[in-house]
Design a protein around this motif. Sequence first.
Motif, PDB file in Angstrom:
ATOM      1  N   PHE A   9       5.888 -65.694  36.506  1.00  0.00           N
ATOM      2  CA  PHE A   9       4.846 -65.169  35.618  1.00  0.00           C
ATOM      3  C   PHE A   9       4.472 -66.180  34.537  1.00  0.00           C
ATOM      4  CE2 PHE A   9       6.950 -61.417  37.395  1.00  0.00           C
ATOM      5  CZ  PHE A   9       5.852 -60.822  37.985  1.00  0.00           C
ATOM      6  N   ARG A  10       5.427 -67.052  34.226  1.00  0.00           N
ATOM      7  CA  ARG A  10       5.148 -68.100  33.229  1.00  0.00           C
ATOM      8  C   ARG A  10       4.084 -69.057  33.738  1.00  0.00           C
ATOM      9  NH1 ARG A  10      10.016 -68.744  29.737  1.00  0.00           N
ATOM     10  NH2 ARG A  10       9.134 -70.695  29.048  1.00  0.00           N
ATOM     11  N   LYS A  11       3.927 -69.121  35.069  1.00  0.00           N
ATOM     12  CA  LYS A  11       2.928 -70.038  35.646  1.00  0.00           C
ATOM     13  C   LYS A  11       1.509 -69.462  35.557  1.00  0.00           C
ATOM     14  CE  LYS A  11       6.013 -71.889  39.190  1.00  0.00           C
ATOM     15  NZ  LYS A  11       6.287 -71.810  40.625  1.00  0.00           N
ATOM     16  N   CYS A  12       1.419 -68.176  35.193  1.00  0.00           N
ATOM     17  CA  CYS A  12       0.096 -67.538  35.209  1.00  0.00           C
ATOM     18  C   CYS A  12      -0.794 -68.021  34.070  1.00  0.00           C
ATOM     19  CB  CYS A  12       0.255 -66.025  35.065  1.00  0.00           C
ATOM     20  SG  CYS A  12       0.882 -65.242  36.537  1.00  0.00           S
ATOM     21  N   ILE A  13      -2.108 -67.933  34.328  1.00  0.00           N
ATOM     22  CA  ILE A  13      -3.088 -68.154  33.267  1.00  0.00           C
ATOM     23  C   ILE A  13      -3.183 -66.816  32.521  1.00  0.00           C
ATOM     24  CG2 ILE A  13      -5.532 -68.661  32.834  1.00  0.00           C
ATOM     25  CD1 ILE A  13      -5.341 -70.048  35.731  1.00  0.00           C
ATOM     26  N   ILE A  14      -3.298 -66.864  31.205  1.00  0.00           N
ATOM     27  CA  ILE A  14      -3.250 -65.616  30.434  1.00  0.00           C
ATOM     28  C   ILE A  14      -4.549 -65.418  29.657  1.00  0.00           C
ATOM     29  CG2 ILE A  14      -1.819 -64.259  28.847  1.00  0.00           C
ATOM     30  CD1 ILE A  14       0.026 -66.920  29.020  1.00  0.00           C
ATOM     31  N   ALA A  15      -4.985 -64.183  29.618  1.00  0.00           N
ATOM     32  CA  ALA A  15      -6.140 -63.863  28.783  1.00  0.00           C
ATOM     33  C   ALA A  15      -5.761 -62.724  27.845  1.00  0.00           C
ATOM     34  CB  ALA A  15      -7.321 -63.457  29.646  1.00  0.00           C
ATOM     35  N   LEU A  16      -6.188 -62.850  26.598  1.00  0.00           N
ATOM     36  CA  LEU A  16      -5.956 -61.788  25.616  1.00  0.00           C
ATOM     37  C   LEU A  16      -7.302 -61.133  25.332  1.00  0.00           C
ATOM     38  CD1 LEU A  16      -4.262 -60.299  23.479  1.00  0.00           C
ATOM     39  CD2 LEU A  16      -4.538 -62.269  21.968  1.00  0.00           C
ATOM     40  N   ASN A  17      -7.387 -59.857  25.591  1.00  0.00           N
ATOM     41  CA  ASN A  17      -8.640 -59.098  25.450  1.00  0.00           C
ATOM     42  C   ASN A  17      -9.806 -59.798  26.165  1.00  0.00           C
ATOM     43  OD1 ASN A  17      -7.244 -57.199  23.894  1.00  0.00           O
ATOM     44  ND2 ASN A  17      -7.570 -58.415  22.049  1.00  0.00           N
ATOM     45  N   GLY A  18      -9.510 -60.284  27.367  1.00  0.00           N
ATOM     46  CA  GLY A  18     -10.549 -60.874  28.213  1.00  0.00           C
ATOM     47  C   GLY A  18     -10.845 -62.332  27.947  1.00  0.00           C
ATOM     48  N   VAL A  19     -10.212 -62.929  26.923  1.00  0.00           N
ATOM     49  CA  VAL A  19     -10.494 -64.325  26.596  1.00  0.00           C
ATOM     50  C   VAL A  19      -9.229 -65.154  26.820  1.00  0.00           C
ATOM     51  CG1 VAL A  19     -11.292 -65.897  24.782  1.00  0.00           C
ATOM     52  CG2 VAL A  19     -12.125 -63.539  24.847  1.00  0.00           C
ATOM     53  N   PRO A  20      -9.339 -66.318  27.517  1.00  0.00           N
ATOM     54  CA  PRO A  20      -8.145 -67.126  27.772  1.00  0.00           C
ATOM     55  C   PRO A  20      -7.392 -67.452  26.473  1.00  0.00           C
ATOM     56  CG  PRO A  20     -10.030 -68.027  28.934  1.00  0.00           C
ATOM     57  CD  PRO A  20     -10.536 -66.920  28.096  1.00  0.00           C
ATOM     58  N   CYS A  21      -6.069 -67.400  26.527  1.00  0.00           N
ATOM     59  CA  CYS A  21      -5.299 -67.649  25.304  1.00  0.00           C
ATOM     60  C   CYS A  21      -4.051 -68.462  25.624  1.00  0.00           C
ATOM     61  CB  CYS A  21      -4.912 -66.335  24.640  1.00  0.00           C
ATOM     62  SG  CYS A  21      -3.645 -65.448  25.545  1.00  0.00           S
ATOM     63  N   LYS A  22      -3.362 -68.905  24.567  1.00  0.00           N
ATOM     64  CA  LYS A  22      -2.130 -69.674  24.739  1.00  0.00           C
ATOM     65  C   LYS A  22      -0.962 -68.715  24.939  1.00  0.00           C
ATOM     66  CE  LYS A  22      -3.408 -73.701  22.095  1.00  0.00           C
ATOM     67  NZ  LYS A  22      -3.430 -74.300  20.787  1.00  0.00           N
ATOM     68  N   ALA A  23       0.123 -69.271  25.494  1.00  0.00           N
ATOM     69  CA  ALA A  23       1.300 -68.434  25.727  1.00  0.00           C
ATOM     70  C   ALA A  23       1.961 -68.034  24.410  1.00  0.00           C
ATOM     71  CB  ALA A  23       2.289 -69.183  26.607  1.00  0.00           C
ATOM     72  N   SER A  24       1.598 -68.726  23.324  1.00  0.00           N
ATOM     73  CA  SER A  24       2.220 -68.416  22.040  1.00  0.00           C
ATOM     74  C   SER A  24       1.453 -67.342  21.261  1.00  0.00           C
ATOM     75  CB  SER A  24       2.301 -69.694  21.203  1.00  0.00           C
ATOM     76  OG  SER A  24       1.002 -70.243  21.087  1.00  0.00           O
ATOM     77  N   ALA A  25       0.380 -66.813  21.852  1.00  0.00           N
ATOM     78  CA  ALA A  25      -0.458 -65.844  21.131  1.00  0.00           C
ATOM     79  C   ALA A  25       0.345 -64.613  20.699  1.00  0.00           C
ATOM     80  CB  ALA A  25      -1.623 -65.424  22.024  1.00  0.00           C
ATOM     81  N   GLY A  58      -2.889 -52.097  20.742  1.00  0.00           N
ATOM     82  CA  GLY A  58      -4.216 -51.915  21.318  1.00  0.00           C
ATOM     83  C   GLY A  58      -4.722 -53.123  22.095  1.00  0.00           C
ATOM     84  N   ASP A  59      -3.983 -54.235  22.047  1.00  0.00           N
ATOM     85  CA  ASP A  59      -4.412 -55.435  22.786  1.00  0.00           C
ATOM     86  C   ASP A  59      -4.242 -55.238  24.295  1.00  0.00           C
ATOM     87  OD1 ASP A  59      -5.211 -56.953  20.689  1.00  0.00           O
ATOM     88  OD2 ASP A  59      -3.349 -58.097  20.494  1.00  0.00           O
ATOM     89  N   GLU A  60      -4.988 -56.060  25.043  1.00  0.00           N
ATOM     90  CA  GLU A  60      -4.834 -56.043  26.503  1.00  0.00           C
ATOM     91  C   GLU A  60      -4.593 -57.476  26.949  1.00  0.00           C
ATOM     92  OE1 GLU A  60      -7.634 -53.749  29.105  1.00  0.00           O
ATOM     93  OE2 GLU A  60      -8.039 -55.726  29.954  1.00  0.00           O
ATOM     94  N   ILE A  61      -3.484 -57.725  27.647  1.00  0.00           N
ATOM     95  CA  ILE A  61      -3.293 -59.078  28.192  1.00  0.00           C
ATOM     96  C   ILE A  61      -3.411 -59.025  29.713  1.00  0.00           C
ATOM     97  CG2 ILE A  61      -1.958 -60.146  26.341  1.00  0.00           C
ATOM     98  CD1 ILE A  61       0.540 -59.677  28.101  1.00  0.00           C
ATOM     99  N   THR A  62      -4.005 -60.077  30.251  1.00  0.00           N
ATOM    100  CA  THR A  62      -4.203 -60.148  31.697  1.00  0.00           C
ATOM    101  C   THR A  62      -3.576 -61.439  32.196  1.00  0.00           C
ATOM    102  OG1 THR A  62      -6.373 -59.287  31.117  1.00  0.00           O
ATOM    103  CG2 THR A  62      -5.974 -59.714  33.427  1.00  0.00           C
ATOM    104  N   LEU A  63      -2.793 -61.342  33.252  1.00  0.00           N
ATOM    105  CA  LEU A  63      -2.178 -62.532  33.839  1.00  0.00           C
ATOM    106  C   LEU A  63      -2.792 -62.795  35.210  1.00  0.00           C
ATOM    107  CD1 LEU A  63       0.205 -61.112  31.999  1.00  0.00           C
ATOM    108  CD2 LEU A  63       1.530 -62.963  32.967  1.00  0.00           C
ATOM    109  N   PHE A  64      -3.125 -64.054  35.448  1.00  0.00           N
ATOM    110  CA  PHE A  64      -3.754 -64.444  36.721  1.00  0.00           C
ATOM    111  C   PHE A  64      -2.910 -65.510  37.383  1.00  0.00           C
ATOM    112  CE2 PHE A  64      -6.956 -63.339  33.659  1.00  0.00           C
ATOM    113  CZ  PHE A  64      -7.941 -62.650  34.348  1.00  0.00           C
ATOM    114  N   SER A  65      -2.541 -65.307  38.630  1.00  0.00           N
ATOM    115  CA  SER A  65      -1.886 -66.422  39.318  1.00  0.00           C
ATOM    116  C   SER A  65      -2.981 -67.418  39.725  1.00  0.00           C
ATOM    117  CB  SER A  65      -1.050 -65.938  40.501  1.00  0.00           C
ATOM    118  OG  SER A  65      -1.736 -65.002  41.253  1.00  0.00           O
ATOM    119  N   PRO A  66      -2.607 -68.703  39.920  1.00  0.00           N
ATOM    120  CA  PRO A  66      -3.636 -69.737  40.115  1.00  0.00           C
ATOM    121  C   PRO A  66      -4.634 -69.385  41.210  1.00  0.00           C
ATOM    122  CG  PRO A  66      -1.477 -70.737  39.966  1.00  0.00           C
ATOM    123  CD  PRO A  66      -1.258 -69.266  39.982  1.00  0.00           C
ATOM    124  N   SER A  67      -5.895 -69.704  40.950  1.00  0.00           N
ATOM    125  CA  SER A  67      -6.914 -69.429  41.961  1.00  0.00           C
ATOM    126  C   SER A  67      -7.679 -70.712  42.261  1.00  0.00           C
ATOM    127  CB  SER A  67      -7.860 -68.345  41.472  1.00  0.00           C
ATOM    128  OG  SER A  67      -8.558 -68.809  40.349  1.00  0.00           O
TER     129      SER A  67
END
Lengths: 454, 77
Positions: free
Chosen positions: B44-60, B65-74
Amino acid sequence: MEKPESNYGFREQTVPVKEKEKLDKLNRKWFKYLKSHPLTGDQLPRLGTAGLVSTMQMRGQLSTKNYKYGTYEDYEKVSGEYLAEEYNIVNKGCLSCPIKCARTVMVDGKPVKGPELETLGLLGGGILNNNLEAILKWNYELDELGMDTISSASTLAFAMEAHEKGLWDNGLTFGSTEEISKVWDDIAYRKGIGDDLANGSRWCSEKYGGKEFAVHSKGLELAAYEPRRTVGLGLGYAVSNRGGCHLNGGYMVLVEGLSLAVDQQNPHGKADFTMIFQDLMEGVSSCGQCLFTTYAFLPSLIISHPQSWYTKAFCKIVPYIGFVLRIINKLPTGIMHFHIPVIFNQSKALKLITGMPVTFGSFIKAGRRGYTLERHINTRFGIRRKDDSLPKRLTDDPQIPGNEKTKVPLEWMKNVYYSARGWSRDGVPTPKTLRRLNLDKLDSYKVTCEEFKK
Amino acid sequence: MVKIKLFGTLRLKTGFKEMEADISSIREAWVLLAQETDIPAREFRKCIIALNGVPCKASAKLSDGDEITLFSPSGGG
Ligand code: SF4
């Protein structure tokens, strides 16, 4: 297994291969690499191209409501993940391909080909439709009618917007999708509004108005990637030889958001990358290979570790190394007298099959010659800088209101691109460029367009 | 509460789609996902992360009420 009785009228023949043993060895290694790569061994086989919908949504690249927006609130309902979970019955693909990127879904009780990302994007958010089942059906219907889903969907979206703006009373509205199957039939048989739609969005915008939101380049509609959030692809769409094609346009979106996070809005370095990607893809296409094998050109290590320092560093430097590529692009391709092992096997495979002295350099040169030759022919048909265009919506209106970076700085990028290619400021390959690529002699064939048309 | 969503091939492999959890960092989300699935946290650490739909750093930092989305590489299409 029983041998079929007939060969369907074909004579059985073996394609001669110059160095069969070496080729077999290379193929085994190549297959192994493709299967181990996160894109060609995981994403494409498991999700197909449909898997990109969710990533594009995150990057603001999912064309929505005829490219007005870059995100669609119902994207999950038309995503590749949802398609795989609810509708895909088997993964298929071309004969002998280790990737197998195609989906198979059921439509009216029959297994048929499933939609690609472009179809999901343009017939989903593009027309504000969140009904995936309807897209599966339309995809099948369009295939059966022999119509391209990108052009059909984009022309439909244009017509919907023209109706909304009161320019064309055609009864088509965003989000209302009951009658769409009939529209496809009407286009195919040129009935009612279908007679106009069959001519595409450029023609319709010339008749009814709305050129600023008719999303095409040289009359060919764009794919589902919203170029204001992938400006490199914006340039590619505009300069592409066959019109707004993402693949002929160099497919910069691969590094501008899909696989890597190179700054999507920074135009620097993009023209030089576009040129080299176009040449490579031209070479791959013209020797009969599938373009999807080129995605493995991005090393597995950087793709599978997007959070690592080296991937981030790579993404950061891309816009600043355009000049290095420019120098490489200008050097004689003869100095690249080698093959690139592991990640790019195409040139070596071509050498082993044909026995021709192919190297990475001559492979790129072949691609460059092809691309320039196409342009040269296009210019004889009158194509110039003014035709390498995008509609005003994409070049003048920022996607994010107030953020001027979220539009395509096309004219500036075209200058850099033409100079990288060795074309004049008007987009015509110079005599020197043609000479360097051994294309200058072609002018002795005095076939002009007028003669050709006769 | 923070909503965690998963996309990409990891979603197909694990069957995990989304959940809500009381977490304040992305690090905690990785650990939680590893517990919920049979996949180790490093995947999961390899995933790209978005916070509330916007790409973010892993340190965010995450808040209620926040929503985080993880994407495996595409890749491409
Ligand atoms: S050859 Fe290309 S298009 Fe065909 S299944 Fe393989 S990856 Fe897909």
